[in-house]
Design a protein around this motif. Structure first.
Motif: not given
Length: 156
Positions: A105-106, A109, A102
């Motif tokens: 996602d940030r 990560p 992911r």
């Protein structure tokens, strides 16, 4: 639903040969460094679940079962945080697999916390094997999902 095309890995002969060689190298390294093949299959399964790759979900589940994994633990992989079925080392690998899968996602990560926890359980060579394996699973996921590869349904 039908596949859009055959897998690009199958269409480009050099690609499938390279990917097969990479897979063999990773499992050889895992054996050498003490990373159980079952642990790799759990990481690959989790990445494939996140990416929605039904072909790899089925493949890694079957391979994990053949390597001695239990159906109970395989059924719990998607909810690994909420079950008592996994060791601390396996939890570290599952967290790393999720984070490395992911990436968007940030901002960060694969946090220092996630990486350090995995490094606490695995030496550098083992951790390199795990990370390369997760990346390889994600490569296969992207090939399969973008071309809508389908699981073959067997009569039974």
């Amino acid at each position: 639903m039908h596949s859009r095309m055959n897998s690009p890995a199958m269409i480009v002969p050099e690609a499938i040969q390279a990917l097969q060689a990479l897979g063999k190298a990773l499992f050889a390294s895992a054996e050498k460094t003490g990373v159980p093949s079952r642990t790799l299959f759990l990481a690959y399964l989790r990445a494939s679940q996140i990416n929605g790759d039904s072909v790899c979900v089925e493949l890694h589940s079957r391979n994990a079962l053949a390597a001695g994994e239990t159906a109970e633990r395989l059924l719990a992989v998607a909810a690994w945080r909420e079950t008592p079925h996994f060791s601390d080392g396996e939890r570290a690998v599952l967290a790393l697999s999720e984070a490395a899968t992911r990436l968007s996602d940030r901002i960060d990560p694969v946090t220092d916390e996630i990486y350090s926890e995995a490094a606490r359980h695995y030496d550098e060579q083992a951790l390199a094997t795990i990370i390369a394996g997760i990346a390889t699973a994600n490569l296969w996921n992207r090939l399969n999902v973008s071309t809508r590869q389908m699981v073959s349904v067997s009569a039974g």
